[in-house]
Enzyme design. Structure first.
Site, PDB file in Angstrom:
ATOM      1  N   CYS A 107      -6.561  -5.231  -7.538  1.00  0.00           N
ATOM      2  CA  CYS A 107      -6.284  -4.774  -6.180  1.00  0.00           C
ATOM      3  C   CYS A 107      -5.839  -5.937  -5.297  1.00  0.00           C
ATOM      4  O   CYS A 107      -5.292  -5.719  -4.216  1.00  0.00           O
ATOM      5  CB  CYS A 107      -7.495  -4.065  -5.597  1.00  0.00           C
ATOM      6  SG  CYS A 107      -9.019  -4.997  -5.712  1.00  0.00           S
TER       7      CYS A 107
ATOM      8  N   ASN B 191     -12.449   0.031  -5.332  1.00  0.00           N
ATOM      9  CA  ASN B 191     -12.257  -0.392  -6.720  1.00  0.00           C
ATOM     10  C   ASN B 191     -13.513  -1.091  -7.240  1.00  0.00           C
ATOM     11  O   ASN B 191     -13.882  -2.137  -6.729  1.00  0.00           O
ATOM     12  CB  ASN B 191     -11.057  -1.339  -6.758  1.00  0.00           C
ATOM     13  CG  ASN B 191     -10.890  -2.044  -8.085  1.00  0.00           C
ATOM     14  OD1 ASN B 191     -11.478  -1.654  -9.079  1.00  0.00           O
ATOM     15  ND2 ASN B 191     -10.069  -3.082  -8.085  1.00  0.00           N
TER      16      ASN B 191
ATOM     17  N   TYR C 150       0.839  -1.198   0.000  1.00  0.00           N
ATOM     18  CA  TYR C 150       0.000   0.000   0.000  1.00  0.00           C
ATOM     19  C   TYR C 150       0.874   1.248   0.000  1.00  0.00           C
ATOM     20  O   TYR C 150       0.585   2.227  -0.696  1.00  0.00           O
ATOM     21  CB  TYR C 150      -0.943  -0.015   1.207  1.00  0.00           C
ATOM     22  CG  TYR C 150      -1.921  -1.168   1.183  1.00  0.00           C
ATOM     23  CD1 TYR C 150      -3.105  -1.075   0.461  1.00  0.00           C
ATOM     24  CD2 TYR C 150      -1.663  -2.357   1.858  1.00  0.00           C
ATOM     25  CE1 TYR C 150      -4.002  -2.132   0.417  1.00  0.00           C
ATOM     26  CE2 TYR C 150      -2.554  -3.421   1.815  1.00  0.00           C
ATOM     27  CZ  TYR C 150      -3.718  -3.305   1.097  1.00  0.00           C
ATOM     28  OH  TYR C 150      -4.597  -4.354   1.050  1.00  0.00           O
TER      29      TYR C 150
ATOM     30  N   GLU D  75      -1.601 -17.039  -8.958  1.00  0.00           N
ATOM     31  CA  GLU D  75      -0.505 -16.338  -9.624  1.00  0.00           C
ATOM     32  C   GLU D  75       0.854 -16.714  -9.047  1.00  0.00           C
ATOM     33  O   GLU D  75       1.878 -16.151  -9.420  1.00  0.00           O
ATOM     34  CB  GLU D  75      -0.714 -14.817  -9.511  1.00  0.00           C
ATOM     35  CG  GLU D  75      -1.974 -14.360 -10.218  1.00  0.00           C
ATOM     36  CD  GLU D  75      -2.169 -12.854 -10.182  1.00  0.00           C
ATOM     37  OE1 GLU D  75      -1.226 -12.129  -9.813  1.00  0.00           O
ATOM     38  OE2 GLU D  75      -3.271 -12.400 -10.523  1.00  0.00           O
TER      39      GLU D  75
END
Length: 163
Positions: free
Chosen positions: A131, A123, A100, A158
């Site tokens: 995000c 978002n 952040y 991921e």
DNA sequence: CCCTAGCGGTGCT
DNA sequence: AGCACCGCTAGGG
């Protein structure tokens, strides 16, 4: 705003299209999945084209793969600060993360890490505006508006390690 | 692990 | 104009 649905192996996402593009994307809800409408009804032909692109993008994102083509994203609901944050999120490649505080620095507000967290929470297009790739400075997972289970799952897909 | 202090954008009064 | 939220962070028991 026109609403459409995107069926995936992980459930049915809901997409809202304005005349400028994809304006909101919602994760599958735990309940209430039964009611199924025909998706695509009430969309303009342009929006139907965006829907196809969005559906492909969502399915790729769920596999942790890079997204080849994005629909136009209508982020006009956000403040200037939020839009700058979201723009910065879009530059984080799959499998990579930022804190952040790093995002805060990148948007020129180096002490606004906390406000960045809020902007992430606001978002309107999670998953495509990634995000979930924002972690706390100590690599703890932080929060996620769509539920921490989703964030964990997306990061795992991921190959991202976190605390 | 806990606590504290400082932080800034946002939305509600 | 205040003020209370928060997906934060650094520092110190």
């Amino acid at each position: 705003m026109a609403t459409a649905f995107i069926q995936t192996s992980a459930g049915r996402f809901t997409a809202h299209f304005s005349d400028r593009g994809l304006a909101r994307l919602e994760f599958p809800e735990a309940s209430g999945q039964a009611a199924c409408r025909r998706t695509g009804a009430g969309l303009t032909s342009v929006q139907r084209a965006w829907l196809r692109i969005t559906a492909r993008a969502v399915r790729r994102a769920l596999k942790g793969e890079p997204i080849a083509e994005f629909p136009p994203l209508d982020v006009s609901s956000g403040t200037e600060f939020q839009q700058r944050v979201w723009e910065e999120l879009c530059r984080i490649a799959p499998g990579h993360t930022r804190s952040y505080a790093e995002i805060a620095r990148l948007v020129g507000r180096p002490t606004a890490a906390r406000a960045v967290g809020r902007a992430c929470g606001a978002n309107p297009i999670p998953l495509l505006i990634p995000c979930h790739r924002v972690l706390a400075a100590d690599r703890r997972i932080g929060g996620f508006s769509g539920g921490l289970d989703w964030k964990r799952r997306l990061l795992e897909s991921e190959g991202v390690a976190f605390n």
